[in-house]
Design an enzyme around this catalytic site. Structure first.
Site, PDB file in Angstrom:
ATOM      1  N   HIS A 111      -6.309  -7.299  -0.656  1.00 39.72           N
ATOM      2  CA  HIS A 111      -6.445  -5.862  -0.910  1.00 39.72           C
ATOM      3  C   HIS A 111      -5.627  -5.473  -2.146  1.00 39.72           C
ATOM      4  O   HIS A 111      -4.569  -6.054  -2.393  1.00 39.72           O
ATOM      5  CB  HIS A 111      -5.954  -5.055   0.297  1.00 39.72           C
ATOM      6  CG  HIS A 111      -6.656  -5.405   1.572  1.00 39.72           C
ATOM      7  ND1 HIS A 111      -6.132  -6.286   2.492  1.00 39.72           N
ATOM      8  CD2 HIS A 111      -7.863  -5.014   2.046  1.00 39.72           C
ATOM      9  CE1 HIS A 111      -6.985  -6.412   3.502  1.00 39.72           C
ATOM     10  NE2 HIS A 111      -8.049  -5.666   3.257  1.00 39.72           N
ATOM     11  N   HIS A 117       0.819  -1.232   0.000  1.00 41.38           N
ATOM     12  CA  HIS A 117       0.000   0.000   0.000  1.00 41.38           C
ATOM     13  C   HIS A 117       0.847   1.275   0.000  1.00 41.38           C
ATOM     14  O   HIS A 117       0.320   2.365  -0.200  1.00 41.38           O
ATOM     15  CB  HIS A 117      -0.936   0.036   1.216  1.00 41.38           C
ATOM     16  CG  HIS A 117      -1.987  -1.036   1.209  1.00 41.38           C
ATOM     17  ND1 HIS A 117      -2.854  -1.215   0.158  1.00 41.38           N
ATOM     18  CD2 HIS A 117      -2.311  -1.993   2.127  1.00 41.38           C
ATOM     19  CE1 HIS A 117      -3.663  -2.234   0.424  1.00 41.38           C
ATOM     20  NE2 HIS A 117      -3.350  -2.733   1.609  1.00 41.38           N
ATOM     21  N   ASP A 134      -2.666 -10.785  -2.369  1.00 37.98           N
ATOM     22  CA  ASP A 134      -3.260 -10.234  -1.139  1.00 37.98           C
ATOM     23  C   ASP A 134      -4.697  -9.824  -1.477  1.00 37.98           C
ATOM     24  O   ASP A 134      -4.984  -9.413  -2.598  1.00 37.98           O
ATOM     25  CB  ASP A 134      -2.449  -9.011  -0.697  1.00 37.98           C
ATOM     26  CG  ASP A 134      -2.874  -8.456   0.653  1.00 37.98           C
ATOM     27  OD1 ASP A 134      -2.181  -8.724   1.646  1.00 37.98           O
ATOM     28  OD2 ASP A 134      -3.908  -7.735   0.703  1.00 37.98           O
ATOM     29  N   ASP A 164      -4.697 -12.836   3.327  1.00 34.86           N
ATOM     30  CA  ASP A 164      -5.958 -12.355   3.887  1.00 34.86           C
ATOM     31  C   ASP A 164      -7.165 -12.617   2.987  1.00 34.86           C
ATOM     32  O   ASP A 164      -8.280 -12.177   3.299  1.00 34.86           O
ATOM     33  CB  ASP A 164      -5.862 -10.873   4.285  1.00 34.86           C
ATOM     34  CG  ASP A 164      -5.101 -10.031   3.277  1.00 34.86           C
ATOM     35  OD1 ASP A 164      -4.809 -10.544   2.171  1.00 34.86           O
ATOM     36  OD2 ASP A 164      -4.809  -8.868   3.579  1.00 34.86           O
TER      37      ASP A 164
HETATM   38 ZN   LIG Z   1      -4.243  -7.183   2.615  1.00 38.99          ZN
END
Ligand SMILES: [Zn+2]
Length: 307
Positions: free
Chosen positions: A163, A124, A161, A244
């Site tokens: 996200h 991120h 991931d 995740d």
């Molecule tokens: Zn994540």
């Protein structure tokens, strides 16, 4: 050749405060679980590196600002959910150092492939912004290093991931040397990752997934990852390995099992073995249910060993 796992001791000093999901126990439990693989893996410690490589993907001003923002004691927020303590500076540098070391070891043909069991995560973090538990974009620095140090012109980053790796996408949006492919829940945090975000050179592939996607739908979508990889023909593959998308993860709603991470790994390695001599370095991103996380990482590393 063996699979290696690179970790650090300093990850334990990155204190995010009580109740924070990105906690020390994550790496501690993964490492304990991976010990079960015995002599099938070789353990290494992260090492120091020339910090100027950070400037390949982060703005100088940001790097200066961040270096001044690590508190002497207590904790400090870099954004709404990215917390640092006095020990975070070395932990963050050692996370980057692990992928740098991993790349050198693979290029020197010392190991088959490598998993970096470190924190904080990185995907991120943008060129000038800490975000979503991430300070330096570890995997992006790795890609920058492959290009700068070794002159590679085709580096692929696969990010499974749950996200979207907004930081990795932002850093390489205009860079034809890097293919970034992401599967992620969408619409969801951090808000980016629409399929129309393709990069200036068609070098970004976003595969958005609905909440409650099961493994059958996930793997059907994953075929797109594989065919994009085959088209791009990377010289080296880096993995943003977040766990995740597990059904028990508290921060998302995709329904993969721990064993599904073996299958993901197997499918990527089939392409890697065919196209880039199996050159793969993987680094930990998210995963917040401790039990699901340690199991998923175990199956991922087993996949690295066996394929
Ligand atoms: Zn994540």
């Amino acid at each position: 050749m063996k699979t290696a796992v690179i970790t650090s001791t300093t990850y334990q000093n990155h204190d995010t405060g009580p109740g924070h999901p990105e906690q020390t126990a994550r790496v501690k439990l993964i490492n304990k679980e991976l010990k079960k693989l015995g002599n099938q893996i070789h353990w290494l410690n992260s090492s120091s590196f020339d910090h100027s490589i950070l400037e390949e993907v982060h703005d100088k001003k940001y790097l200066k600002k961040i270096s001044l923002n690590f508190p002497k004691d207590g904790t400090q927020f870099l954004d709404g959910d990215t917390v640092v303590s006095s020990g975070s500076k070395q932990a963050a540098l050692d996370a980057v150092g692990s992928i740098i070391l991993g790349i050198d070891k693979i290029i020197n043909k010392e190991f088959k492939n490598i998993f970096c069991s470190v924190r904080p995560p990185g995907h991120h973090a943008e060129s000038n912004k800490a975000m979503g538990f991430c300070i330096y974009n570890n995997v992006a620095v790795g890609a920058g290093y492959l290009i700068k140090k070794y002159g590679y012109t085709k580096v692929a980053i696969i990010d499974y991931d749950v996200h979207h790796g907004n930081g990795t996408q932002e850093i390489f949006y205009n860079n034809p040397n890097v293919l970034y492919v992401s599967t992620h829940q969408y619409p969801f945090y951090p808000g980016t990752g629409h399929q129309d975000e393709k990069g200036l050179f068609n070098n970004i592939l976003n595969i958005p997934l609905d909440a409650n996607t099961n493994n059958e739908v996930f793997f059907n979508s994953f075929d797109k990852v594989i065919s994009k990889l085959k088209d791009f023909k990377p010289e080296f593959i880096l993995l943003s390995s977040g766990f995740d998308a597990h059904t028990n993860d508290p921060l998302a709603q995709i329904n993969l099992s721990s064993k599904d991470f073996y299958e993901i790994t197997k499918r990527i390695l089939m392409v890697a073995n065919e196209i880039c001599d199996g050159k793969v370095v993987s680094i930990l991103e998210g995963g917040y249910n401790l039990n699901a996380l340690k199991e998923s990482a175990y199956f991922h590393v087993k996949g690295l060993i066996e394929n």
